[in-house]
Design a protein around this motif. Structure first.
Motif, PDB file in Angstrom:
ATOM      1  N   GLY A  47      39.405  52.367  40.638  1.00 16.31           N
ATOM      2  CA  GLY A  47      40.533  51.814  39.892  1.00 16.31           C
ATOM      3  C   GLY A  47      40.767  50.331  40.060  1.00 16.31           C
ATOM      4  O   GLY A  47      41.729  49.794  39.524  1.00 16.31           O
ATOM      5  N   GLY A  48      39.921  49.634  40.784  1.00 15.95           N
ATOM      6  CA  GLY A  48      40.062  48.189  40.928  1.00 15.95           C
ATOM      7  C   GLY A  48      39.543  47.461  39.701  1.00 15.95           C
ATOM      8  O   GLY A  48      38.739  47.998  38.930  1.00 15.95           O
ATOM      9  N   THR A  49      40.022  46.233  39.516  1.00 12.77           N
ATOM     10  CA  THR A  49      39.608  45.431  38.370  1.00 12.77           C
ATOM     11  C   THR A  49      39.283  44.015  38.818  1.00 12.77           C
ATOM     12  O   THR A  49      39.998  43.434  39.627  1.00 12.77           O
ATOM     13  N   PHE A  50      38.193  43.478  38.265  1.00 12.13           N
ATOM     14  CA  PHE A  50      37.799  42.094  38.489  1.00 12.13           C
ATOM     15  C   PHE A  50      38.219  41.293  37.266  1.00 12.13           C
ATOM     16  O   PHE A  50      37.994  41.725  36.135  1.00 12.13           O
ATOM     17  N   PHE A  51      38.810  40.126  37.498  1.00 17.15           N
ATOM     18  CA  PHE A  51      39.291  39.263  36.421  1.00 17.15           C
ATOM     19  C   PHE A  51      38.724  37.861  36.569  1.00 17.15           C
ATOM     20  O   PHE A  51      38.618  37.348  37.688  1.00 17.15           O
ATOM     21  N   LEU A  52      38.420  37.225  35.433  1.00 23.59           N
ATOM     22  CA  LEU A  52      38.220  35.777  35.410  1.00 23.59           C
ATOM     23  C   LEU A  52      39.597  35.175  35.177  1.00 23.59           C
ATOM     24  O   LEU A  52      40.373  35.677  34.351  1.00 23.59           O
ATOM     25  N   VAL A  53      39.903  34.106  35.898  1.00 20.49           N
ATOM     26  CA  VAL A  53      41.213  33.465  35.812  1.00 20.49           C
ATOM     27  C   VAL A  53      41.091  32.164  35.031  1.00 20.49           C
ATOM     28  O   VAL A  53      40.154  31.395  35.237  1.00 20.49           O
TER      29      VAL A  53
END
Length: 157
Positions: A16-22
């Motif tokens: 359930g984790g998510t990686f994001f570009l900021v």
């Protein structure tokens, strides 16, 4: 983001984790990770660094959670134990890591200590500009907790 910076989800985990570009496409885009338990923080200065992190330190979450609240020396001290444990769990790890590094043209990979130091530096820059917040219907705006653990890891035997 508390700062109003844009987030772009780029990958997820089975837990359930998510990686994001900021940020936006015209700026340097650090990578932020948010887990399903309410913790979040920067993990890399950019996508290439995040992919290198995944290859060299696939147990980076364990490294952070056992960092005694973000102590770099604790992370460095326990990194070899975590590496041995990862190889015990997956005897093919080294071959898979090397194959992926070649495919991504990241060969040779940086040493473990250098990657631990970069992870620590990224997570340490989370506050104040990269805090992830959410609106709780009962309590209003809430912030995600730090990815840094509060207790040292168990001594491996």
């Amino acid at each position: 983001m508390a700062s109003g910076l844009d987030l772009e989800a780029i990958a997820g985990t089975g837990s359930g984790g998510t990686f994001f570009l900021v940020g936006d496409a015209e700026t340097e885009r650090p990578v932020l990770y948010a887990d399903s338990e309410g913790q979040a923080g920067l993990i890399a200065a950019d996508l290439a660094e995040a992919l290198t992190l995944e290859l060299v330190l696939p147990y980076w979450g364990d490294s952070l959670s056992s960092s005694a609240g973000g102590d770099l020396e604790t992370m460095l001290r326990y990194a070899p134990d975590l590496e041995r444990s990862a190889h015990d769990d997956d005897p093919d790890l080294a071959a898979a890591r090397n194959e992926a590094a070649r495919a991504l043209e990241f060969d040779p990979l940086p040493p473990l200590e250098a990657v631990v130091r970069k992870l620590h530096a990224a997570v340490s820059m989370t506050e104040p500009d990269y805090l992830l917040v959410f609106d709780d219907p009962d309590y209003g705006p809430q912030r995600y907790e730090s990815l840094l653990g509060r207790t040292p890891p168990e001594a491996s035997g």
